[in-house]
Motif scaffolding. Sequence first.
Motif, PDB file in Angstrom:
ATOM      1  N   ILE A 113       0.738  -0.989   0.048  1.00  0.00           N
ATOM      2  CA  ILE A 113       0.035   0.107  -0.077  1.00  0.00           C
ATOM      3  C   ILE A 113       0.882   1.283  -0.117  1.00  0.00           C
ATOM      4  N   GLY A 114       2.137   1.111  -0.001  1.00  0.00           N
ATOM      5  CA  GLY A 114       2.854   2.282  -0.182  1.00  0.00           C
ATOM      6  C   GLY A 114       3.585   2.888   1.098  1.00  0.00           C
ATOM      7  N   CYS A 115       3.361   1.901   2.146  1.00  0.00           N
ATOM      8  CA  CYS A 115       4.314   2.590   3.358  1.00  0.00           C
ATOM      9  C   CYS A 115       5.673   2.785   3.246  1.00  0.00           C
ATOM     10  N   VAL A 116       6.186   3.539   4.049  1.00  0.00           N
ATOM     11  CA  VAL A 116       7.778   3.874   4.001  1.00  0.00           C
ATOM     12  C   VAL A 116       8.426   3.308   5.231  1.00  0.00           C
ATOM     13  N   PRO A 117       9.295   2.382   5.147  1.00  0.00           N
ATOM     14  CA  PRO A 117       9.894   1.696   6.317  1.00  0.00           C
ATOM     15  C   PRO A 117      11.197   2.409   6.550  1.00  0.00           C
ATOM     16  N   VAL A 118      11.554   2.813   7.995  1.00  0.00           N
ATOM     17  CA  VAL A 118      12.614   3.547   8.417  1.00  0.00           C
ATOM     18  C   VAL A 118      13.175   2.867   9.364  1.00  0.00           C
ATOM     19  N   ASP A 119      14.574   3.054   9.501  1.00  0.00           N
ATOM     20  CA  ASP A 119      15.327   2.573  10.771  1.00  0.00           C
ATOM     21  C   ASP A 119      15.197   3.313  11.874  1.00  0.00           C
ATOM     22  N   ARG A 120      14.988   2.659  12.980  1.00  0.00           N
ATOM     23  CA  ARG A 120      14.835   3.459  14.198  1.00  0.00           C
ATOM     24  C   ARG A 120      16.176   4.045  14.625  1.00  0.00           C
ATOM     25  N   GLY A 121      16.180   5.406  14.946  1.00  0.00           N
ATOM     26  CA  GLY A 121      17.596   6.003  15.281  1.00  0.00           C
ATOM     27  C   GLY A 121      18.084   6.509  13.764  1.00  0.00           C
ATOM     28  N   LYS A 122      17.581   6.097  12.574  1.00  0.00           N
ATOM     29  CA  LYS A 122      17.964   6.476  11.429  1.00  0.00           C
ATOM     30  C   LYS A 122      16.899   7.275  10.677  1.00  0.00           C
ATOM     31  N   ARG A 123      16.046   7.913  11.477  1.00  0.00           N
ATOM     32  CA  ARG A 123      14.904   8.351  10.602  1.00  0.00           C
ATOM     33  C   ARG A 123      14.959   9.509   9.832  1.00  0.00           C
ATOM     34  N   GLY A 124      16.164  10.308  10.254  1.00  0.00           N
ATOM     35  CA  GLY A 124      16.238  11.456   9.523  1.00  0.00           C
ATOM     36  C   GLY A 124      16.775  11.092   7.872  1.00  0.00           C
ATOM     37  N   ALA A 125      17.802  10.240   7.674  1.00  0.00           N
ATOM     38  CA  ALA A 125      18.163   9.624   6.523  1.00  0.00           C
ATOM     39  C   ALA A 125      17.266   8.951   5.753  1.00  0.00           C
ATOM     40  N   ALA A 126      16.149   8.236   6.500  1.00  0.00           N
ATOM     41  CA  ALA A 126      15.308   7.559   5.901  1.00  0.00           C
ATOM     42  C   ALA A 126      13.932   8.769   5.300  1.00  0.00           C
ATOM     43  N   ILE A 127      13.863   9.382   6.030  1.00  0.00           N
ATOM     44  CA  ILE A 127      12.777  10.766   5.559  1.00  0.00           C
ATOM     45  C   ILE A 127      13.291  11.266   4.328  1.00  0.00           C
ATOM     46  N   LYS A 128      14.657  11.671   4.384  1.00  0.00           N
ATOM     47  CA  LYS A 128      15.372  12.356   3.101  1.00  0.00           C
ATOM     48  C   LYS A 128      15.141  11.451   1.918  1.00  0.00           C
TER      49      LYS A 128
END
Length: 245
Positions: A113-128
């Motif tokens: 459905i298009g969810c965006v997985p992010v690493d806990r502690g690396k959220r900034g890089a994942a958001i970029k």
Amino acid sequence: MIQWLRSLFFNFQIYVVIALTGIVMFPYALVSRNGARKACLFVCNWVRWTAPWMVGLKTEIRGTPPKGEALIVAKHQSFLDVFLIFGALPAGKFIMKRILMYSPIVGQYGMRIGCVPVDRGKRGAAIKKMVSDVEKGAADPGQLIIYAQGTRIAPGVKAPYKVGSAVLYKQLEQTVYPVATNVGLFWPKRGILRKPGLAVVEFLDPIEPGMDQDAFLAHLEDVVETASNNLMREAGFDPDAPVTE
């Protein structure tokens, strides 16, 4: 004890329905993102339908959920607000913990459905990376849902608002719909017991693009916390009383 046993059965049947729906709908979900979304919406509606007569828990959506592209920034108290928020949107998708990718059924459908997985502690890089994908058109349009405090927060517990929502607000330049809730009073973040009452998710007045990042975050916290506290008081809980998780 009776309510606890009813809650146990309620919780068990949800997992059964998730598993059965995931398996039955998998071929459709595999070839169609819409098929995956329909399966998820069915589960959301099932939870809302069974909760009142199984455990006495009614649910209500207040405010006006967006229909077009938007950023949803919500308070997170339990899994119930996941069901309610997603079920109220035509094309919702979450920023989710990367570990959920490996959960049977939930992970596969989340990605479809298009969810965006992010690493806990690396959220900034994942958001970029996510912002970059959106700008390149790699992500499907819809309503992107992020939890303002990053995790489930029990009613009455204070926790800072993460900068991730402010970064998305600034870079995506989309209208933000804050969401308040009191669901944690009835469906706690831990444990089996589900309590009778009225669990509410409320879509608040939208915040248009253009605010300073810090001003946005302060305004967001003020409106979401104020509205959530009001919903909890409405349910008979004092959010200002001393609480321990």
